[in-house]
Every structure is written in structure tokens, then in C-alpha cells.
Write an enzyme that holds these catalytic residues in place. Structure first.
Site, short mmCIF file in Angstrom:
data_model
loop_
_atom_site.label_atom_id
_atom_site.label_comp_id
_atom_site.label_asym_id
_atom_site.label_seq_id
_atom_site.Cartn_x
_atom_site.Cartn_y
_atom_site.Cartn_z
N HIS A 124 -3.73 1.01 11.78
CA HIS A 124 -3.55 -0.28 12.79
C HIS A 124 -5.04 -0.85 12.81
O HIS A 124 -5.91 -0.11 13.80
CB HIS A 124 -2.91 -0.12 13.87
CG HIS A 124 -2.31 -1.14 14.75
ND1 HIS A 124 -2.87 -2.48 14.51
CD2 HIS A 124 -1.44 -1.46 15.61
CE1 HIS A 124 -2.37 -3.45 15.20
NE2 HIS A 124 -1.31 -2.83 15.92
N HIS A 155 1.00 -1.34 -0.11
CA HIS A 155 0.02 -0.03 -0.15
C HIS A 155 0.91 1.15 0.04
O HIS A 155 0.46 2.39 0.56
CB HIS A 155 -1.06 0.02 1.07
CG HIS A 155 -1.98 -0.98 1.24
ND1 HIS A 155 -3.04 -1.00 0.75
CD2 HIS A 155 -1.80 -2.42 1.68
CE1 HIS A 155 -4.10 -2.11 0.88
NE2 HIS A 155 -2.92 -3.05 1.67
N ASN A 193 -10.46 -3.07 2.53
CA ASN A 193 -10.06 -2.90 0.95
C ASN A 193 -11.18 -2.60 0.44
O ASN A 193 -12.35 -2.51 1.01
CB ASN A 193 -9.56 -4.18 0.46
CG ASN A 193 -8.03 -4.66 1.00
OD1 ASN A 193 -7.22 -3.47 1.14
ND2 ASN A 193 -7.56 -5.61 1.07
FE1 HDD Z 1 -2.44 -4.89 5.63
C1 HDD Z 1 -0.93 -1.72 5.21
C2 HDD Z 1 -5.45 -3.66 4.48
C3 HDD Z 1 -3.82 -8.10 5.50
C4 HDD Z 1 0.26 -6.04 6.90
N1 HDD Z 1 -3.07 -3.03 5.02
C5 HDD Z 1 -2.40 -1.89 4.91
C6 HDD Z 1 -3.35 -0.76 4.36
C7 HDD Z 1 -4.43 -1.42 4.01
C8 HDD Z 1 -4.09 -2.72 4.73
C9 HDD Z 1 -5.71 -0.52 3.73
C10 HDD Z 1 -2.83 0.63 4.13
C11 HDD Z 1 -2.97 1.44 5.22
C12 HDD Z 1 -2.59 2.85 5.02
O1 HDD Z 1 -3.03 3.53 4.18
O2 HDD Z 1 -1.57 3.34 5.51
N2 HDD Z 1 -4.20 -5.81 5.00
C13 HDD Z 1 -5.42 -4.95 4.73
C14 HDD Z 1 -6.49 -5.79 4.64
C15 HDD Z 1 -5.99 -7.07 4.68
C16 HDD Z 1 -4.51 -6.92 5.14
C17 HDD Z 1 -7.93 -5.32 4.12
C18 HDD Z 1 -6.84 -8.14 5.21
C19 HDD Z 1 -7.89 -8.69 5.29
N3 HDD Z 1 -1.69 -6.72 6.10
C20 HDD Z 1 -2.37 -7.86 6.10
C21 HDD Z 1 -1.69 -8.85 6.63
C22 HDD Z 1 -0.45 -8.41 7.12
C23 HDD Z 1 -0.45 -6.84 6.54
C24 HDD Z 1 -2.25 -10.22 6.87
C25 HDD Z 1 0.43 -8.98 8.01
C26 HDD Z 1 0.42 -9.97 8.82
N4 HDD Z 1 -0.42 -4.13 5.83
C27 HDD Z 1 0.28 -4.47 6.62
C28 HDD Z 1 1.35 -3.62 6.85
C29 HDD Z 1 1.13 -2.22 6.52
C30 HDD Z 1 -0.16 -2.82 5.63
C31 HDD Z 1 2.96 -4.36 6.40
C32 HDD Z 1 1.97 -1.89 5.44
C33 HDD Z 1 2.11 -0.19 5.73
C34 HDD Z 1 1.40 -0.51 6.98
O3 HDD Z 1 0.86 -1.58 7.33
O4 HDD Z 1 1.09 0.68 7.81
O5 HDD Z 1 1.76 -3.72 8.23
#
Ligand code: HDD
Length: 714
Positions: free
Chosen positions: A343, A79, A152
Site C-alpha cells: 500500500h 499485478h 515499477n
Molecule cells: Fe497499483 C497493485 C504499482 C497505480 C491500484 N500496483 C500494484 C502493485 C504494484 C503497483 C507494484 C503490486 C503490488 C504487489 O506486488 O502486491 N500502481 C503501481 C504504480 C502505479 C500504480 C507504480 C503508478 C505510479 N495502482 C495504481 C493506481 C491504482 C492502483 C492509480 C488505482 C487507483 N495497484 C492497484 C490495486 C492493486 C495494485 C488494484 C492490485 C493488487 C493490490 O493493489 O494489492 O489496488
């Protein structure tokens, strides 16, 4: 100390007021160093003689360059590319029966929000129009603390367990040896992984549909994906699924169009959101919830904890509970959109987690990632992340700490500080986790109730119109066509065949290989295995065969509004000013925008002799950036045939199934300069100039968004 939740106030400006203290404005001010020393010369470094070496003592140069050297922070691992906006959330009806969360109880509270939309796979500078999932993250600054709904634009996910997330992302991102391709899933590693992960098939159907190439960020649904819990004052729990329904409807573009938009304007979505808000066309979504009593947890043919499943609206209807309006662009992209830290673990009393193993893993990942991205456990102090609810605790110090905590007490319990800050009892608003009983063996396993990977993939596919099904087949043919390893293509055909045999054979035909009889999985990936270790995922008979809400074209909440749509007027000297006026006024009356395109900027001279201001030239404008095309009448309009870009404009509009209108002399231009077949109901013509009836029928047609039926004759 009282529970401060029911304050009866419109608090929608609460966050803006809070941010105000960090804003700066250099108007009428002197240029200074970071230490506040006024700068006399910002053009030259300090040198020994005008042609001599620069001096180390030049603190002004050193400070400026040092700061510049450190301007970048690591981009989000996923993202990375995003667009943000401020707004508010307003409740229609109290949800008190289900949740004690103040912002879902009290209709008089307007809760400030900050939203960040994003693509997933691409880097910060990649295109907006990639075929990809879109992030839809909402930060609610509630009076009881921050609630983040980090969702999402699709209601399910690729994988069932957070353990697989790094693998999924490594597979979809650019391949590690050469960093190719950027912001695209059409490559070997992604489909290799998917072909070995049958649990991804439902999500694959969504990602191969037009949901993955939205017309606008303002025209996407949003979903919380996981099952969450609502907890009421009596401490009763209900399962809940969150939905965002856009007031402008859910719309996609054509795939060829998406690829061309990426070249013409890779900031297409970002700019569209920004300009809509600047113009006062504030995008709105309604918040809907599906509520499921705890007692119904096991009543479905899928597991509520499985994030690859949705709850069909036919089984549990979506109740609309409030609306979100985005009414302010950020003042500074980095300070707000880049530094905002979401978060799924940011929840408030009245909301709680379920045991969805994907959600449980996320609860760890997001704080961890902010630590490396923003560099300090004090990221909650960054203005955009700061709660507007009062914040007091004994956490101290760390990089870049802003708070100046007074007194000598930073521990609990204490007597020296009078016991402050106090713990809050439940009736004082203290957060208490739902006391779910968990009595189980510690195992590294997946529940058998998670093993049906195809029924809902088939439900999604079966719920689409034939046009939408064709788009899915084409998308798969494109993506798998780019895959170089034949065995990956074959494995994918085997999986598709389990979703729908017609779909598999359509794709197989395009790939020039037969659908394999058995799926060959060379690697024992341990997913979906039954008791005998058999890798074939089980199939259950679903209790819903088709769901209109899953189709963008059949969706019962489809919106025919054309508000904020952009219509290209192909003009040149000698165009009829009357013709322009009639169509433009009609469009403006329904909130759409007419854009005058001509061979040069400035003004053109109309057939009536008046001057018409030009918005864009043919060198800049392209059909893919507009929602429809109009060729006005006028004695000089035939000269459009001399402009070479006009033909491409009209043909692209036609091939992308847009509605096209032309009148009087304009009709001939249309015929002479395009592949348009004579009797296409999506092409509206009139022999009269300045025809009000044509304007009315054009507006009605545009409300259908696209004339997709045309694809059959192309
Ligand atoms: Fe995630 C970012 C949505 C599964 C780890 N995620 C992130 C963002 C969105 C989502 C919208 C961007 C937030 C922003 O605008 O800063 N993610 C989802 C959805 C998931 C999902 C709807 C499943 C239903 N994500 C998911 C899993 C993991 C992560 C299973 C790790 C185990 N996601 C992350 C992250 C991010 C992230 C690496 C990258 C930047 C952030 O968190 O702030 O931690």
C-alpha cells in the site's frame, strides 16, 4: 514512552524471527485433522459397505474437501503474477538532513524487507516474458512501522489521474467478451484507449522499449514513480524521487526471444530469481534519491506532481543512499508472495505524500482491494504483513481476528485503561502529516501544467541509441499490426508523429498506411484541453534534450559483469574435456555458469576418454534460455551436425544477437549448421583447442550482453 528509533542494531533478522512463530514442519509428526485428531486412513472415505455410498458423518472427508474447495482467493486485479523474496536494506550515509525516518538515519540498522516483482496485465498463470511494465514493490519492516515503496521498473505512468485507472486496466486486460489476449497489450481496446490519451505517450515509449522485456528481475531498475516528500526533525519538507539501481545492470532480451521463452519456460523470471537466491547469488540494488527543495517546486518545465514526467538526472542527480540485498526465498508462495499486501499509503514518520492525483487515488485503492482479495480488515495480521514495530490500538474484531486483546477498554479517551494506548507526540515518534498550506476552490480539473504530453516522450526517444530506437519502432509495428481497427492505427500514428516524425514514418511504413496530417479524435475525452476547449496538448521546449540514464545501452551505470549468466556448451561424445575445462573455469572465475548440453542425460565420453556429466539434453535446452553459446573442440564434435536441434540453437543465438564462441573442430560445426556470416565480430573463433585467449575474449564480449549491431545485417 520514548521515541524508540535509534536502537543501533542489526535488525535484518527481525522479520524472519517474527515469521518463525507461524511456521510449521511435519517432519516426524502424525497426520491429523485441523482439530488435531490423528488420522488412521487418508486413502478411503467412510462408506456403508466397501462398495456402498459414502457417509455424511465422515468428518475427515468433509473437512479435507471443504478446505480444498476454498483454497483460492481472488487474484490481484492488476499485478496478479508475482515473485517474492526476503532480504534487508542497509544505509550507506545518514539522510538525517532530509528525513527523520529511522531506517534512513541510522547506519547500524539493517531493515528487513520483502519484495514482490510482478507483471501487470496477465493472470496469475500467465507468462513472465510478456511485453509489460514490471511491478517492483518493497515492504520495509522498519522499527517505526511499515513503509511500502510500491513502484515499477519504469519511472513514469500511463495516466495522470487515478480517475482513469480502471479505464486503463479495462483497456489493457484481455477483452471482456472472449478473454483474449492473455498478458498482452497488442489488441484493439488497449490501443483504442491509448490513441485517445495523449498523456500516455511518454509511458508508451518506455513500454515499447526493451525495458518491458527484462532479461531478469535481477536486472531491472525500480522507481517510486511519484514525487514523495522527505520530512526532517525540523519539520522541513523536500520533494524526493526514489530509484533502485541493480548491481547487475539493466538488461532486456530480444522480442522474438521473449516470445519463444514464453513457450519454452513461462516461469523464466520466477525461476531465475529463485535459483539465484538458492545458489547464494543474492541480487542487490542500490537505493538512490533525487532531492528537490520545496522552493524549487516550480523551477522545472514540467510539474513535479505529474506522474507522466521524470526528473532528468542531468537536472537533479541521483544520490545513492543505501543498498538492498535479497537473500532468502519465501517458504510458502501463498502465505508470503500471494498474501503480501502492499500500500503506497503505508508510510512512516519522515516520509509523506505529494499531491500527485494518481498517488492520491492510490491511497484509497490499496486497502480497498485487500479487503476483497484477503477478505477481512485484519489482513495486517497475516504474518507476512505484520509489522515488527509494536502495534496497539482500539480496532477490534472482524473476520479471522488473531489478536486476543485483553481488558475491557477498546476506546479512546479512557480512564479505565489508564488512558492506554497513548497517543505519541511528534518527538515520541508520532506521525504528523506535513502541514502544507492548501487554499483552493473545489474543482474537478486538471492543472494546465500537466498538459505537455510529448516533450518527455521525445526526450526518452532521443536519448536512445539507434538500436534501441529501432526496437521501439519494431515493438510499435508489432503491437499496432495486431490492432484490427484501422482508425486506431491512424490515430496512433498521429500521436507518434508528435513524438518523432522518423519514428512515425517507420511504423507507418510497416503498417502500410501514411502518417495522417491531423489527429482525429472522435470522442471529446476532455484531457489536455486548453482554455478554448482545444484538444491539442501543449508542447513546451524542454531544458534537457537527451539523457543517457534513460538508455539501457548508454546508461552510465551500465554493468559489464556476467556474474550468474548461463552459457550453453554444445557437446556430444568425443568433445574435448580440456576445451570444456578451460572455458568453464574461465567462466566460473567471473561467476558465470557453464551448462553442458548433450543428446542424452547421464554422462558423455570425452575425446580424452573421461566421463563428463550432462546438465540438459537438446530436447529441453533452447538457445533463448541462455546468454551465450560455446562449441568446444574435440574429434567427435563434428557429430553435432547430426543433431537437428543444434541448427535452431545456433541460428536463434545468432538472430538474437548473442555472443557465440567456437574453437578448432567446433568452428566447422558452426559454419555448417548456421546462417552465421563469416566476419561477424560477435562470433569468436579460434583454430586452437582449449584456447585461454578465446575464453578471455569471449568473457569480455559477453560483458556487452548482446551484439545488437548484428541486427543490421540480418
Ligand atoms: Fe497499483 C497493485 C504499482 C497505480 C491500484 N500496483 C500494484 C502493485 C504494484 C503497483 C507494484 C503490486 C503490488 C504487489 O506486488 O502486491 N500502481 C503501481 C504504480 C502505479 C500504480 C507504480 C503508478 C505510479 N495502482 C495504481 C493506481 C491504482 C492502483 C492509480 C488505482 C487507483 N495497484 C492497484 C490495486 C492493486 C495494485 C488494484 C492490485 C493488487 C493490490 O493493489 O494489492 O489496488
Amino acid at each position: 514512552m520514548k521515541n524508540s528509533k535509534k536502537t543501533n542494531q542489526d535488525n535484518s533478522d527481525g522479520k524472519q524471527n517474527d515469521l518463525e512463530q507461524n511456521k510449521s514442519n511435519a517432519e516426524n509428526e502424525f497426520l491429523t485433522t485441523n482439530q488435531g485428531v490423528k488420522i488412521n486412513d487418508n486413502n478411503n472415505s467412510l462408506k456403508s459397505g466397501e462398495r456402498g455410498p459414502s457417509l455424511l458423518e465422515d468428518f475427515i472427508l468433509r473437512e479435507k474437501i471443504t478446505h480444498f474447495d476454498h483454497e483460492r482467493i481472488p487474484e490481484r486485479i492488476v499485478h496478479a503474477r508475482g515473485s517474492g523474496a526476503h532480504g534487508y536494506f542497509e544505509l550507506y550515509n545518514s539522510m538525517e538532513k532530509y528525513t527523520k525516518a529511522g531506517f534512513l538515519n541510522d547506519k547500524s540498522i539493517k531493515t528487513p524487507v520483502f519484495v514482490r516483482f510482478s507483471t501487470v496485465a496477465g493472470s496469475r498463470g500467465s507468462t513472465d516474458l510478456a511485453r509489460d511494465v514490471r511491478g517492483f514493490a518493497v515492504k520495509f519492516y522498519t522499527q517505526e512501522g511499515i513503509f511500502d515503496l510500491v513502484g515499477n521498473n519504469m519511472p513514469v505512468f500511463f495516466i495522470q489521474d487515478a480517475m482513469k485507472f480502471p479505464d486503463l486496466i479495462h483497456a489493457v486486460k484481455a477483452e471482456p467478451h472472449n478473454e483474449i489476449p492473455q498478458a498482452a497489450s497488442a489488441h484493439d481496446t488497449f490501443w483504442d484507449f491509448i490513441s485517445l490519451m495523449p498523456e500516455s505517450m511518454h509511458m508508451i515509449m518506455w513500454v515499447m522499449s526493451d525495458r518491458a522485456i527484462p532479461r531478469s528481475l535481477r536486472m531491472m531498475e525500480g522507481f517510486g514513480v511519484h514525487t514523495f516528500r522527505f520530512i526532517n526533525e525540523k519539520n522541513e519538507s523536500h520533494f524526493v524521487k526514489f530509484h533502485w539501481k541493480p548491481k547487475l545492470g539493466t538488461h532486456g532480451v530480444a522480442w522474438d526471444e521473449a516470445q519463444k521463452i514464453s513457450g519454452k519456460n513461462s516461469d523464466f523470471h520466477k525461476q531465475d530469481l529463485w535459483e539465484a537466491i538458492e545458489a547464494g547469488n543474492f541480487p542487490e540494488w542500490e537505493l538512490g534519491v533525487q532531492i528537490i527543495p520545496e522552493s524549487d517546486e516550480h523551477k522545472f518545465d514540467f510539474d513535479l506532481l505529474d506522474p507522466t514526467k521524470l526528473v532528468p538526472e542531468e537536472l537533479v542527480p541521483v544520490t545513492i543512499v543505501g543498498k538492498m540485498v535479497l537473500n532468502k526465498n519465501p517458504d510458502n508462495f501463498f502465505a508470503e508472495t500471494e498474501q503480501v499486501a502492499f500500500h503506497p499509503g503505508h508510510i512512516v514518520p519522515g516520509i509523506d505524500f505529494s499531491n500527485d492525483p494518481l498517488l492520491q487515488g492510490r491511497l484509497f485503492s490499496y486497502t480497498d482491494t485487500q479487503l476483497s482479495r484477503l477478505g477481512s480488515p485484519n489482513f495486517h495480521e497475516i504474518p507476512i504483513n505484520r509489522a515488527i514495530a509494536p502495534m496497539h490500538n482500539n480496532q477490534r474484531d472482524g473476520h479471522m481476528r488473531q489478536e486476543i486483546a485483553k481488558g475491557k477498554v477498546s476506546y479512546h479517551p479512557n480512564s479505565l485503561g489508564g488512558g492506554c494506548p497513548f497517543q505519541a507526540k511528534m518527538d515520541q515518534g508520532g506521525f504528523v502529516s506535513f502541514n502544507e498550506r492548501v487554499d483552493a476552490h473545489k474543482v474537478r480539473e486538471r492543472s494546465k501544467s500537466f498538459s505537455d504530453h510529448f516533450s518527455q516522450a521525445a526526450l526518452f526517444y532521443n536519448s536512445q541509441t539507434p538500436i534501441e530506437q529501432d526496437h521501439i519502432a519494431s515493438a510499435l509495428s508489432f503491437e499496432l499490426g495486431k490492432v484490427e481497427t484501422v482508425s486506431i492505427r491512424e490515430r496512433m500514428l498521429g500521436l507518434l508523429n508528435q513524438v518523432n516524425t522518423d519514428l512515425a514514418s517507420k511504423v507507418a511504413k510497416n503498417l502500410g498506411i501514411p502518417v495522417p496530417k491531423n489527429i482525429e479524435r472522435p470522442i471529446n475525452h476532455g484531457v489536455g484541453a486548453d482554455d478554448e476547449g482545444n484538444q491539442e496538448p501543449s508542447k513546451v521546449k524542454p531544458n534537457v534534450g537527451s539523457s543517457d540514464a534513460l538508455s539501457m545501452l548508454k546508461n552510465p551505470t551500465i554493468s559489464n559483469t556476467i556474474a550468474t549468466r548461463q552459457i550453453a556448451f554444445l557437446c556430444t561424445d568425443g568433445v574435448s574435456a580440456d576445451s570444456i575445462k578451460v572455458m568453464k573455469t574461465a567462466l566460473q572465475n567471473v561467476g558465470a555458469k557453464a551448462v553442458i548440453i548433450a543428446p542424452h542425460l547421464g554422462t558423455i565420453v570425452s575425446a580424452e576418454g573421461t566421463e563428463i556429466p550432462v546438465d540438459q539434453t537438446y530436447k529441453i535446452a533452447a538457445s533463448v534460455l541462455f546468454d551465450g553459446v560455446f562449441i568446444p573442440s574435440g574429434k567427435g564434435i563434428a557429430n553435432l551436425s547430426k543433431i537437428k536441434e543444434v541448427k535452431e540453437f545456433l541460428n536463434d543465438s545468432y538472430h538474437h544477437c548473442k555472443f557465440i564462441a567456437a574453437e578448432a573442430e567446433g568452428v566447422q560445426v558452426l559454419k555448417n549448421n548456421s546462417d552465421i556470416k563469416s566476419k561477424d565480430p560477435g562470433v569468436l573463433t579460434s583454430e586452437n583447442g582449449a584456447d585461454k585467449l578465446l575464453a578471455t575474449s569471449f568473457i569480455k564480449a559477453l560483458g556487452r550482453h548482446r551484439f545488437w549491431e548484428r541486427e543490421k545485417s540480418l
